[in-house]
Design an enzyme around this catalytic site. Structure first.
Site, short mmCIF file in Angstrom:
data_model
loop_
_atom_site.label_atom_id
_atom_site.label_comp_id
_atom_site.label_asym_id
_atom_site.label_seq_id
_atom_site.Cartn_x
_atom_site.Cartn_y
_atom_site.Cartn_z
N HIS A 53 11.05 -11.79 -68.20
CA HIS A 53 10.88 -11.67 -66.82
C HIS A 53 10.96 -13.14 -66.19
O HIS A 53 10.54 -14.03 -66.74
CB HIS A 53 9.65 -10.80 -66.88
CG HIS A 53 9.83 -9.14 -67.01
ND1 HIS A 53 9.26 -8.32 -67.00
CD2 HIS A 53 11.36 -8.77 -67.66
CE1 HIS A 53 9.73 -7.17 -67.29
NE2 HIS A 53 11.00 -7.62 -67.71
N GLU A 55 8.45 -14.19 -64.15
CA GLU A 55 7.43 -14.86 -64.06
C GLU A 55 7.33 -15.73 -65.54
O GLU A 55 6.61 -16.87 -65.52
CB GLU A 55 5.99 -14.02 -64.22
CG GLU A 55 6.15 -13.06 -62.96
CD GLU A 55 6.78 -11.73 -63.34
OE1 GLU A 55 8.01 -11.77 -63.81
OE2 GLU A 55 6.61 -10.72 -62.74
N CYS A 79 4.97 -6.84 -63.75
CA CYS A 79 4.96 -5.64 -64.75
C CYS A 79 3.72 -5.72 -65.37
O CYS A 79 3.21 -6.42 -65.69
CB CYS A 79 6.42 -5.35 -65.58
SG CYS A 79 6.13 -6.48 -66.66
N CYS A 88 3.98 -8.90 -67.82
CA CYS A 88 3.90 -9.99 -67.06
C CYS A 88 2.30 -10.11 -66.61
O CYS A 88 1.79 -11.30 -66.52
CB CYS A 88 4.90 -9.93 -65.93
SG CYS A 88 6.50 -10.49 -66.43
N THR A 201 44.76 6.02 -54.67
CA THR A 201 44.71 4.67 -54.43
C THR A 201 45.56 3.90 -55.73
O THR A 201 46.20 3.04 -55.41
CB THR A 201 43.61 4.10 -54.14
OG1 THR A 201 43.09 4.88 -52.98
CG2 THR A 201 43.32 2.79 -53.82
N ASP A 205 48.29 1.81 -54.60
CA ASP A 205 47.96 0.03 -54.42
C ASP A 205 48.01 -0.57 -55.85
O ASP A 205 48.13 -1.70 -55.72
CB ASP A 205 46.71 -0.05 -53.81
CG ASP A 205 46.62 0.36 -52.59
OD1 ASP A 205 47.60 0.96 -51.76
OD2 ASP A 205 45.64 0.50 -51.86
N LEU A 209 40.85 -4.14 -59.52
CA LEU A 209 39.38 -3.53 -59.18
C LEU A 209 38.58 -4.71 -59.87
O LEU A 209 37.42 -4.44 -60.06
CB LEU A 209 38.95 -2.43 -59.56
CG LEU A 209 39.88 -1.15 -59.02
CD1 LEU A 209 39.36 0.42 -59.39
CD2 LEU A 209 39.58 -1.15 -57.38
N LEU A 304 40.09 11.17 -50.32
CA LEU A 304 38.77 11.16 -50.99
C LEU A 304 37.87 10.64 -50.23
O LEU A 304 36.65 11.49 -50.27
CB LEU A 304 38.95 9.96 -52.14
CG LEU A 304 37.83 9.92 -53.16
CD1 LEU A 304 37.42 11.09 -53.73
CD2 LEU A 304 38.11 8.86 -54.40
C1 AOF Z 1 8.60 -8.37 -63.64
N1 AOF Z 1 9.42 -9.40 -63.65
O1 AOF Z 1 11.53 -10.39 -63.78
C2 AOF Z 1 11.24 -7.99 -64.06
C3 AOF Z 1 10.71 -6.91 -63.82
O2 AOF Z 1 12.10 -3.79 -70.37
P1 AOF Z 1 11.44 -4.82 -69.64
O3 AOF Z 1 10.40 -5.02 -70.50
O4 AOF Z 1 12.69 -5.69 -69.35
O5 AOF Z 1 11.10 -4.20 -68.41
C4 AOF Z 1 11.84 -3.71 -67.52
C5 AOF Z 1 10.97 -3.22 -66.15
O6 AOF Z 1 10.09 -4.20 -65.70
C6 AOF Z 1 11.80 -2.88 -65.19
O7 AOF Z 1 12.04 -1.32 -65.09
C7 AOF Z 1 10.77 -3.19 -63.92
O8 AOF Z 1 9.99 -2.34 -63.35
C8 AOF Z 1 10.38 -4.70 -64.12
N2 AOF Z 1 11.04 -5.69 -63.89
N3 AOF Z 1 9.24 -6.87 -63.65
O9 AOF Z 1 7.50 -8.32 -63.62
C9 AOF Z 1 10.66 -9.31 -63.86
N4 AOF Z 1 12.74 -7.84 -64.25
ZN ZN Z 2 7.28 -8.54 -66.21
#
Ligand code: AOF
Ligand code: ZN
Length: 361
Positions: A53, A55, A79, A88, A201, A205, A209, A304
């Protein structure tokens, strides 16, 4: 905290978060900036699901223990429970962080406010952003926010129209809007895990995508809504024949498509979703949700498009508008003002305007 250093650092953290644009699904994009006094001493962002994450990335980038007065600025509430990675909140406490600036709350029901509470209970000063900073941090993750609270695919639409509401280019032309508007569309194709068109489409076209950006091209999942099997015999189409054809999904109704259509598609390389008779769009969204696809960006033609407007399933839209007379006058004007979008017009190039946001129709 409007306009202060905390907002500046959060703006920088948002820029870091966006480095992972389109790469983090089903996780959010998150950025973090660590400061000591006025100095930014480390930065981090969440690169993809399963990786550290933001942090933790910032703490690791620092490579030493933060000074006692350090502040961690992060665009999303830290989190507080084990997912693919450890919480975190624990990492921040272990590193001795005593002040945290948070961009917006994490709508994940596992966290929502819990990270803030745990930090405060541990004596950490937590500052919550408000105003435009908070809004920007929340908006960045509209796909994640929708997914984590509903576990349902968000349906969005991109339309290029002229001011009369028509969306079919003039005869012999390929585009209604100018280059800048088309470049903007590429950014949204890069963000969404799945881009969709109708069979009409695809046939008219022959679109690829793909997301073609200055830094390179990527291919999202490409979904063709081919309810009645109109692609039959058109194995030459880019979506069925190009190098990315394994990234194509054809959704059809087996009761309406010619027999053998699904097998014919599969033999070409794409996947097939057989959608049980009933509300086709609803069936497609249910299947996409099961597959863990957080959002679909639909680029519909007139029929659509009209169906989607009637369905009530649309959650977001990007409407690029060129001056009247840029679309085929023989085509139906189906997307007329006023649109149920926030009042957010952006000028794109000399002639085009964009209105975008949550669709309130
Ligand atoms: C944070 N910092 O950079 C992110 C967060 O499966 P995990 O451990 O990656 O957890 C995913 C969950 O953590 C996600 O659903 C969201 O609630 C949070 N994401 N939290 O502190 C981060 N990416
Ligand atoms: Zn986190």
């Amino acid at each position: 905290m409007a306009g202060g250093p905390a907002d500046r650092h959060l703006a920088r953290a948002l820029g870091l978060a966006r480095r992972a644009w389109g790469d983090t699904h089903p996780n959010p994009m998150v950025g973090a900036v660590l400061t000591e006094g006025d100095a930014v001493v480390a930065e981090g962002w969440h690169a993809r699901a399963g990786e550290p994450h933001a942090e933790v990335a910032a703490l690791r980038a620092l490579g030493r223990r933060p000074l006692p007065g350090a502040t961690l600025h992060v665009t999303l509430e830290p989190c507080s429970s084990h997912g693919r990675t450890p919480p975190c909140v624990d990492a921040l406490l272990a590193a001795g962080i005593r002040r945290v600036v948070v961009g917006t709350l994490d709508p994940n029901p596992l966290h929502a406010g819990r990270g803030i509470r745990l930090l405060r209970e541990a004596g950490v000063e937590v500052v919550l952003a408000d105003g435009p900073s908070e809004l920007a941090c929340r908006e960045l993750n509209f796909l994640f926010n929708h997914w984590i609270s509903r576990r349902r695919t968000l349906l969005a639409m991109k339309v290029a129209r002229d001011a009369t509401g028509r969306t079919v280019p003039l005869p012999g032309r390929r585009w209604i809007t100018g280059e800048e508007a088309r470049a903007d569309v590429m950014r949204w194709r890069r963000l969404f895990p799945c881009v969709a068109v109708g069979a009409g489409t695809a046939l008219a076209d022959n679109p690829a995508l793909t997301a073609r950006l200055p830094e390179g091209a990527t291919c999202p999942l490409r979904l063709v809504l081919d309810r009645s099997g109109r692609l039959q015999g058109r194995g030459d189409l880019a979506l069925l024949a190009d190098a990315h054809r394994a990234r194509t999904i054809v959704a059809l109704d087996p009761a309406r498509a010619p027999s053998g259509h699904a097998d014919w598609i599969r033999a070409l390389g794409p996947a097939v979703w057989e959608i049980a008779p009933g509300d086709f769009l609803e069936g497609v969204l249910a299947r996409a949700s099961q597959e863990g696809i957080v959002g679909i960006l639909l680029e519909p033609g007139p029929s659509l498009g009209q169906e989607v407007l009637r369905s009530g399933l649309l959650r977001r839209a990007w409407v690029y508008t060129a001056p009247a007379g840029r679309a085929d006058p023989a085509s139906p004007p189906w997307l007329a003002d006023p649109l149920p979008l926030p009042p957010s017009p952006v000028s794109l190039g000399a002639d085009d305007a964009l209105l975008s946001g949550e669709w309130r129709g």
